[in-house]
Design a protein around this motif. Structure first.
Motif, PDB file in Angstrom:
ATOM      1  N   SER A   1       9.689  -1.315  -9.889  1.00 58.87           N
ATOM      2  CA  SER A   1       8.828   0.047 -10.933  1.00 58.87           C
ATOM      3  C   SER A   1       7.950   1.397 -11.080  1.00 58.87           C
ATOM      4  O   SER A   1       7.941   1.364 -12.045  1.00 58.87           O
ATOM      5  N   GLY A   2       7.752   1.168  -9.779  1.00 63.37           N
ATOM      6  CA  GLY A   2       7.106   2.825 -10.071  1.00 63.37           C
ATOM      7  C   GLY A   2       7.972   3.718  -9.321  1.00 63.37           C
ATOM      8  O   GLY A   2       7.784   5.454  -9.921  1.00 63.37           O
ATOM      9  N   LEU A   3       9.278   3.617  -9.332  1.00 63.50           N
ATOM     10  CA  LEU A   3      10.158   4.651  -9.139  1.00 63.50           C
ATOM     11  C   LEU A   3      10.933   5.172 -10.147  1.00 63.50           C
ATOM     12  O   LEU A   3      10.898   4.528 -11.206  1.00 63.50           O
ATOM     13  N   LYS A   4      10.476   6.409 -10.493  1.00 63.57           N
ATOM     14  CA  LYS A   4      10.832   7.055 -11.637  1.00 63.57           C
ATOM     15  C   LYS A   4      12.473   8.597 -11.522  1.00 63.57           C
ATOM     16  O   LYS A   4      12.406   8.704 -10.603  1.00 63.57           O
TER      17      LYS A   4
ATOM     18  N   CYS B   1       7.405  -3.002  -3.527  1.00 65.21           N
ATOM     19  CA  CYS B   1       6.574  -1.358  -3.511  1.00 65.21           C
ATOM     20  C   CYS B   1       6.377  -1.450  -4.354  1.00 65.21           C
ATOM     21  O   CYS B   1       6.913  -0.078  -5.097  1.00 65.21           O
ATOM     22  N   ASN B   2       5.732  -1.594  -5.352  1.00 63.11           N
ATOM     23  CA  ASN B   2       5.505  -0.708  -6.711  1.00 63.11           C
ATOM     24  C   ASN B   2       5.108   0.315  -6.877  1.00 63.11           C
ATOM     25  O   ASN B   2       4.276   1.580  -7.754  1.00 63.11           O
ATOM     26  N   GLY B   3       4.001   0.750  -5.492  1.00 63.31           N
ATOM     27  CA  GLY B   3       3.602   2.423  -5.327  1.00 63.31           C
ATOM     28  C   GLY B   3       4.227   3.451  -5.060  1.00 63.31           C
ATOM     29  O   GLY B   3       4.408   4.338  -5.209  1.00 63.31           O
TER      30      GLY B   3
ATOM     31  N   GLY C   1       1.136  -1.013   0.027  1.00 65.67           N
ATOM     32  CA  GLY C   1       0.531   0.315   0.250  1.00 65.67           C
ATOM     33  C   GLY C   1       0.408   1.361   0.019  1.00 65.67           C
ATOM     34  O   GLY C   1       0.667   2.359  -0.507  1.00 65.67           O
ATOM     35  N   LEU C   2       2.014   1.400   0.738  1.00 66.49           N
ATOM     36  CA  LEU C   2       2.753   2.526  -0.094  1.00 66.49           C
ATOM     37  C   LEU C   2       3.063   3.143  -1.278  1.00 66.49           C
ATOM     38  O   LEU C   2       3.309   2.492  -2.383  1.00 66.49           O
ATOM     39  N   THR C   3       2.864   3.943  -1.169  1.00 63.70           N
ATOM     40  CA  THR C   3       2.572   5.303  -2.688  1.00 63.70           C
ATOM     41  C   THR C   3       3.066   6.243  -2.434  1.00 63.70           C
ATOM     42  O   THR C   3       3.750   6.955  -1.363  1.00 63.70           O
TER      43      THR C   3
END
Length: 228
Positions: A49-52, A25-27, A1-3
């Motif tokens: 994979s959410g790290l941008k 932790c994709n968020g 749930g981490l975003t």
């Protein structure tokens, strides 16, 4: 749930992030880490994979090691900034970070001695790499599949190049020079580098020589690799 952002920048006593701490932790979209951090353990941010954008670790001035799979398959990262304190990049640390583009500047990592196996495996968007004068070993398949690379400069500190280290780097052109300092080269480090014109062994290297279009180990007369 981490975003969103993971901000540890004010945790001034934090020295390590443990194995698998934020795996999958994709968020998460960004991380901020403190200057006190000394180690990022294996798989710490594996498949986040959410790290941008940029992974900026330049302010982590105590960081010495990024361990195996630490940022494996973080495909949203576009660039990396690493500190001068870093001494090792582990196996698969940035493997399949396919979003990385442009230059990988490791030249500022003036304490870096080793790049592990598969460390930047298939980071196909990289177009250039700057290596530090402290580097002694490049692991197996470390830059395999980095097809955007057009050249590579190996420095005089280097002693070991692992098997298939630059294999499938089809964008490499011109020649690559093996420094005098290199005493160990694994199998086919430039396999499938179809546009590489040649390999040169620096004068004074007694371990390897060129004959025809072949790089040969002197003591065993073993063929290491061929080239166009």
């Amino acid at each position: 749930g981490l975003t969103g952002e993971l901000d540890f920048s004010n945790c001034t006593s934090l020295t390590s992030i443990g194995s698998g701490a934020f795996r999958d932790c994709n968020g998460l979209t960004s991380i901020s880490l403190p200057s006190s951090l000394k180690a990022i353990a294996s798989s710490a941010f594996d498949n986040c994979s959410g790290l941008k954008g940029e992974l900026n670790l330049g302010g982590c001035t105590s960081l010495t090691s990024i361990e195996s799979d630490a940022f494996y398959h973080c495909s949203g990262l576009t660039s990396i900034s690493l500190p001068s304190s870093l001494t090792s990049i582990g196996n698969d640390a940035f493997s399949t970070c396919s979003g990385l583009t442009g230059e990988l500047n490791l030249g500022k990592c003036t304490s870096l001695t080793s790049i592990g196996n598969d460390a930047f495996y298939y980071c196909s968007g990289l177009t250039s790499i700057s290596l530090p004068s402290s580097l002694t070993s490049i692991g197996e398949r470390a830059f395999c599949g980095c097809r955007g690379l057009t050249s590579i400069s190996l420095l005089s500190s280097l002693t070991s190049i692992g098997s298939w280290a630059f294999s499938n780097c089809s964008g490499l052109t011109g020649t690559v020079t093996i420094p005098t300092s290199v005493t160990s080269i694994g199998d086919n480090p430039f396999a499938s580098c179809s546009n590489l014109e040649g390999i040169v062994v620096e004068e004074g290297n007694s371990e390897y020589y060129i004959e025809g279009n072949c790089l040969i180990e002197n003591s065993t007369k073993t063929l290491i690799t061929g080239f166009n």
